[in-house]
Write a protein that holds these residues in place. Structure first.
Motif, PDB file in Angstrom:
ATOM      1  N   VAL A 280       0.853  -1.187   0.000  1.00 15.13           N
ATOM      2  CA  VAL A 280       0.000   0.000   0.000  1.00 15.13           C
ATOM      3  C   VAL A 280       0.891   1.240   0.000  1.00 15.13           C
ATOM      4  O   VAL A 280       1.585   1.530   0.983  1.00 15.13           O
ATOM      5  CB  VAL A 280      -0.938   0.019   1.218  1.00 15.13           C
ATOM      6  CG1 VAL A 280      -1.848   1.245   1.157  1.00 15.13           C
ATOM      7  CG2 VAL A 280      -1.766  -1.249   1.268  1.00 15.13           C
ATOM      8  N   THR A 282       1.030   5.061   0.135  1.00 17.03           N
ATOM      9  CA  THR A 282       0.168   6.166   0.567  1.00 17.03           C
ATOM     10  C   THR A 282       0.580   7.496  -0.054  1.00 17.03           C
ATOM     11  O   THR A 282      -0.099   8.499   0.150  1.00 17.03           O
ATOM     12  CB  THR A 282       0.209   6.300   2.098  1.00 17.03           C
ATOM     13  OG1 THR A 282       1.565   6.499   2.511  1.00 17.03           O
ATOM     14  CG2 THR A 282      -0.353   5.055   2.762  1.00 17.03           C
ATOM     15  N   GLU A 311      -2.472   2.047  -4.399  1.00 15.84           N
ATOM     16  CA  GLU A 311      -2.167   3.433  -4.048  1.00 15.84           C
ATOM     17  C   GLU A 311      -3.403   4.057  -3.419  1.00 15.84           C
ATOM     18  O   GLU A 311      -4.376   4.379  -4.095  1.00 15.84           O
ATOM     19  CB  GLU A 311      -1.725   4.214  -5.282  1.00 15.84           C
ATOM     20  CG  GLU A 311      -0.404   3.740  -5.856  1.00 15.84           C
ATOM     21  CD  GLU A 311       0.095   4.619  -6.994  1.00 15.84           C
ATOM     22  OE1 GLU A 311      -0.637   5.549  -7.396  1.00 15.84           O
ATOM     23  OE2 GLU A 311       1.218   4.374  -7.475  1.00 15.84           O
ATOM     24  N   THR A 312      -3.362   4.205  -2.101  1.00 14.29           N
ATOM     25  CA  THR A 312      -4.504   4.754  -1.373  1.00 14.29           C
ATOM     26  C   THR A 312      -4.071   5.173   0.021  1.00 14.29           C
ATOM     27  O   THR A 312      -3.076   4.668   0.550  1.00 14.29           O
ATOM     28  CB  THR A 312      -5.642   3.717  -1.264  1.00 14.29           C
ATOM     29  OG1 THR A 312      -6.775   4.315  -0.628  1.00 14.29           O
ATOM     30  CG2 THR A 312      -5.204   2.507  -0.454  1.00 14.29           C
ATOM     31  N   CYS A 313      -4.855   6.090   0.598  1.00 17.22           N
ATOM     32  CA  CYS A 313      -4.707   6.427   2.016  1.00 17.22           C
ATOM     33  C   CYS A 313      -5.889   5.899   2.824  1.00 17.22           C
ATOM     34  O   CYS A 313      -5.968   6.152   4.034  1.00 17.22           O
ATOM     35  CB  CYS A 313      -4.589   7.938   2.193  1.00 17.22           C
ATOM     36  SG  CYS A 313      -2.974   8.611   1.713  1.00 17.22           S
ATOM     37  N   ASP A 314      -6.798   5.192   2.174  1.00 10.35           N
ATOM     38  CA  ASP A 314      -7.971   4.636   2.852  1.00 10.35           C
ATOM     39  C   ASP A 314      -7.599   3.257   3.390  1.00 10.35           C
ATOM     40  O   ASP A 314      -7.890   2.229   2.766  1.00 10.35           O
ATOM     41  CB  ASP A 314      -9.135   4.565   1.864  1.00 10.35           C
ATOM     42  CG  ASP A 314     -10.474   4.361   2.567  1.00 10.35           C
ATOM     43  OD1 ASP A 314     -10.488   4.431   3.818  1.00 10.35           O
ATOM     44  OD2 ASP A 314     -11.482   4.134   1.882  1.00 10.35           O
ATOM     45  N   LEU A 315      -6.965   3.242   4.549  1.00  5.96           N
ATOM     46  CA  LEU A 315      -6.403   2.007   5.085  1.00  5.96           C
ATOM     47  C   LEU A 315      -7.407   1.158   5.833  1.00  5.96           C
ATOM     48  O   LEU A 315      -7.255  -0.067   5.907  1.00  5.96           O
ATOM     49  CB  LEU A 315      -5.233   2.337   6.021  1.00  5.96           C
ATOM     50  CG  LEU A 315      -4.085   3.154   5.425  1.00  5.96           C
ATOM     51  CD1 LEU A 315      -2.996   3.362   6.478  1.00  5.96           C
ATOM     52  CD2 LEU A 315      -3.513   2.463   4.197  1.00  5.96           C
ATOM     53  N   VAL A 329       2.364  -1.275   4.514  1.00  2.00           N
ATOM     54  CA  VAL A 329       1.929   0.117   4.388  1.00  2.00           C
ATOM     55  C   VAL A 329       3.152   1.025   4.450  1.00  2.00           C
ATOM     56  O   VAL A 329       3.864   1.057   5.450  1.00  2.00           O
ATOM     57  CB  VAL A 329       0.945   0.495   5.511  1.00  2.00           C
ATOM     58  CG1 VAL A 329       0.519   1.958   5.373  1.00  2.00           C
ATOM     59  CG2 VAL A 329      -0.263  -0.424   5.506  1.00  2.00           C
ATOM     60  N   TRP A 335       0.341   9.081   5.061  1.00  2.00           N
ATOM     61  CA  TRP A 335      -1.063   8.935   5.449  1.00  2.00           C
ATOM     62  C   TRP A 335      -1.482  10.106   6.326  1.00  2.00           C
ATOM     63  O   TRP A 335      -2.567  10.674   6.153  1.00  2.00           O
ATOM     64  CB  TRP A 335      -1.277   7.622   6.196  1.00  2.00           C
ATOM     65  CG  TRP A 335      -2.695   7.442   6.686  1.00  2.00           C
ATOM     66  CD1 TRP A 335      -3.725   6.871   6.019  1.00  2.00           C
ATOM     67  CD2 TRP A 335      -3.223   7.882   7.952  1.00  2.00           C
ATOM     68  NE1 TRP A 335      -4.871   6.919   6.776  1.00  2.00           N
ATOM     69  CE2 TRP A 335      -4.587   7.538   7.969  1.00  2.00           C
ATOM     70  CE3 TRP A 335      -2.673   8.533   9.064  1.00  2.00           C
ATOM     71  CZ2 TRP A 335      -5.426   7.805   9.055  1.00  2.00           C
ATOM     72  CZ3 TRP A 335      -3.502   8.812  10.141  1.00  2.00           C
ATOM     73  CH2 TRP A 335      -4.858   8.449  10.144  1.00  2.00           C
ATOM     74  N   ASP A 338      -2.044  13.328   4.362  1.00  2.00           N
ATOM     75  CA  ASP A 338      -3.348  13.326   3.703  1.00  2.00           C
ATOM     76  C   ASP A 338      -4.468  13.574   4.709  1.00  2.00           C
ATOM     77  O   ASP A 338      -5.418  14.327   4.427  1.00  2.00           O
ATOM     78  CB  ASP A 338      -3.550  11.979   3.004  1.00  2.00           C
ATOM     79  CG  ASP A 338      -4.896  11.861   2.334  1.00  2.00           C
ATOM     80  OD1 ASP A 338      -5.060  12.433   1.236  1.00  2.00           O
ATOM     81  OD2 ASP A 338      -5.804  11.210   2.910  1.00  2.00           O
ATOM     82  N   SER A 381       6.950   4.102   9.192  1.00  2.00           N
ATOM     83  CA  SER A 381       6.717   5.502   9.530  1.00  2.00           C
ATOM     84  C   SER A 381       8.038   6.192   9.820  1.00  2.00           C
ATOM     85  O   SER A 381       9.030   5.546  10.169  1.00  2.00           O
ATOM     86  CB  SER A 381       5.787   5.628  10.740  1.00  2.00           C
ATOM     87  OG  SER A 381       5.374   6.974  10.921  1.00  2.00           O
TER      88      SER A 381
END
Length: 429
Positions: A280, A282, A311-315, A329, A335, A338, A381
Motif C-alpha cells: 500500500v 500512501t 495506491e490509497t490512504c484509505d487504510l 503500508v 497517510w 493526507d 513511519s
C-alpha cells in the motif's frame, strides 16, 4: 528421518580465507560454516563439504554406511574431496524418481537456475526438500486432482529397479516436514513454496548455504526469524518431523526510522519470504515532480513481481478484509499528511475549531482497525522530533501529530523496530 548438517555454508564457506569483510570477521565459533552437506540417516549424503569424513566424525557419525552421494549444484568453492570407500558422487537427472536401497525415495526437483534439488521421503513417510544455493523450484503448478499430469499423461508408475518415469512438478500433497534452502539469498523461493502449499505453518525451515554476503553477527538470525526460518551450526543433528516450539511470527509490526535509514528496505525484507503481499503506497503520484517519480520507481523495482500495489490512504477497509494476504503500508507519515489535509490542519482557525478533534478521530479509527485486523501488517513511519524544532506552526503541528500517531500505532503492534543507518534495533517483540 535423522539428518546431520555436516556443513551449512556457501560453497566457499564462511569465513572465506583471507577475506576482510565484516561477515567473515564475525564468523567465528558456532558461526563458522563449511560448505553445506547433509547426511540423511547415515545412508544418503547430499553434497560434499571439505573433509566430509572428519566433519561427520566431529558430529559423532561415520560415513561407512553411506550408499549414495548426490550433488546438487555446479561446485565453485574449494576442491571437493572424495573419501575412499564412498560411492561416486552423481547428479540425478531433473524429474527422475528413485527408490534407494536404504529405503528412502528420492525425486530430483527441477530448478529455475543451474542445479538440482532433492525431495527425500524416508521409510517412515517423513518428507524433506533440499535446494542448492541461489535456487528455487521451477514451475510450481499443481497436477490436476484427477491423477493425471499437466500434460494429460498418467501419473508416473514405478519402473525397473525402483526407477519411475520423470515428473516435472512438485505434486499436490501435504507440506514438507523440513525444508533446507538458501533463505536469505532466495526469499522468493520460500514465498513460492508457501503459496503452493509445500511449506505450511508446521514446516521446519532451516537456512543453509550461508556465505559472506549475509549480515554479520546476530543480524543473520534476526532476519531468518522474520522469515519463519532458523540457522543451525555445523554438526547439528535434526529429526525430521520432530516437534519444535517455534515462536509465532508477529502479526503487526511497526518499522520506524529517519530519512534514508533503510526502514522501507527492512519492511520489504520482512515480507519477502511470503506470497501475495499487498503493498500500500500512501504517497500517490505527484505530477511534474521527477524526483518523486524516481523515488517511486526505485521502490517498485525492489518489490517482488508477485506483490500487488495499491495506491490509497484509505487504510481502514484494507485492514478489515478477512483471510487476505499480508499488508505492507509505506508510509504512515504520508497517510498523516493526507489526513491533516482533509481536516484543514494547516489553518490555525480550522485546527482550533474542530480540526484537531477530527484528526484524532481519524487516528482512533485507524488504530482500532489495526487492533481488529486478522491480516499480517508491516507499517512504515518516519521517526521525527529528535532534531531541530520546525520553524513554523504547521511544521511543529505535523511533528507533534506524527509522534502521537507513531505512539498510538506502536501500542497496537506486537513488534516495533527502529532503523538507524541501516541497522535494526528491536524496541518491542
Amino acid at each position: 528421518m535423522e539428518l546431520t548438517l555436516l556443513g551449512t555454508g556457501a560453497p566457499a564457506g564462511l569465513p572465506r580465507p583471507d577475506c576482510p569483510c565484516a561477515a567473515c570477521a564475525a564468523a567465528v565459533g558456532r558461526e563458522a560454516r563449511a560448505a553445506t552437506a547433509v547426511l540423511v540417516d547415515g545412508a544418503l549424503l547430499l553434497d560434499l563439504t571439505p573433509g566430509p569424513a572428519f566433519a561427520a566424525a566431529r558430529a559423532g557419525h561415520s560415513l561407512h554406511g553411506v550408499r549414495h552421494v548426490l550433488l546438487s549444484h555446479p561446485h565453485d568453492g574449494p576442491a571437493m574431496e572424495f573419501p575412499a570407500g564412498l560411492p561416486a558422487p552423481v547428479r540425478v537427472p531433473d524429474g527422475q524418481e528413485l527408490a534407494l536401497i536404504s529405503g528412502h525415495r528420492l525425486w530430483a526437483v527441477p530448478l529455475d537456475s543451474p542445479g538440482t534439488g532433492y525431495e527425500v521421503t524416508g521409510p517412515d513417510g517423513d518428507r524433506l526438500l533440499y535446494l542448492p544455493p541461489g535456487a528455487a523450484p521451477a514451475g510450481l503448478e499443481p497436477a490436476p486432482a484427477t491423477g493425471t499430469s499437466a500434460t494429460g499423461t498418467s501419473a508416473a508408475a514405478p519402473g525397473p529397479s525402483g526407477h519411475t518415469e520423470p515428473r516435472g512438478h512438485i505434486p499436490p500433497s501435504e507440506p514438507y516436514d523440513l525444508v533446507l534452502l538458501d533463505v536469505l539469498g532466495r526469499p522468493d523461493a520460500l514465498a513460492r513454496l508457501r503459496a503452493y502449499g509445500a511449506v505450511g505453518p508446521a514446516t521446519d525451515i532451516v537456512a543453509v548455504h550461508l556465505g559472506h554476503d549475509v549480515p554479520p553477527g546476530d543480524e543473520t538470525h534476526r532476519r531468518l526469524a522474520a522469515a519463519g526460518a532458523r540457522a543451525e551450526p555445523d554438526g547439528t543433528t535434526l529429526v525430521v518431523g520432530a516437534y519444535r516450539d517455534t515462536p509465532p511470527l508477529p502479526r503487526r509490526t511497526l518499522v520506524l526510522g529517519g530519512a534514508r535509514s533503510g526502514k522501507s528496505v527492512e519492511a520489504e525484507r520482512r515480507l519477502a519470504a511470503f506470497p501475495g503481499v499487498e503493498y500500500v503506497a500512501t504517497g500517490g503520484a505527484r505530477d511534474g515532480d521527477p524526483e518523486w517519480a524516481d523515488r517511486v520507481a526505485l521502490h517498485r523495482e525492489r518489490r517482488p513481481a508477485s506483490w500487488r500495489t495499491t495506491e490509497t490512504c484509505d487504510l481502514v477497509p484494507l485492514l478489515a478484509e478477512r483471510d487476505a494476504p499480508p499488508l505492507l503500508v509505506d508510509c504512515l507519515a504520508l497517510w498523516l499528511t493526507d489526513a491533516m489535509d482533509s481536516v484543514g490542519a494547516w489553518d490555525d482557525a480550522r485546527w482550533a475549531n474542530g480540526g484537531a478533534r477530527a484528526l484524532a478521530a481519524r487516528v482512533t479509527e485507524l488504530t482500532g482497525a489495526l487492533r481488529a485486523t486478522d491480516r499480517t501488517v508491516v507499517a512504515v513511519s518516519n521517526e521525527v522530533g529528535s532534531g531541530v524544532v520546525p520553524g513554523t506552526p504547521a511544521g511543529r503541528r505535523f511533528r507533534d501529530e506524527l509522534g502521537r500517531l507513531n505512539a498510538a500505532v506502536a501500542g497496537e503492534c506486537e513488534q516495533v523496530l527502529l532503523v538507524v543507518a541501516g541497522t535494526v534495533q528491536r524496541l518491542r517483540g
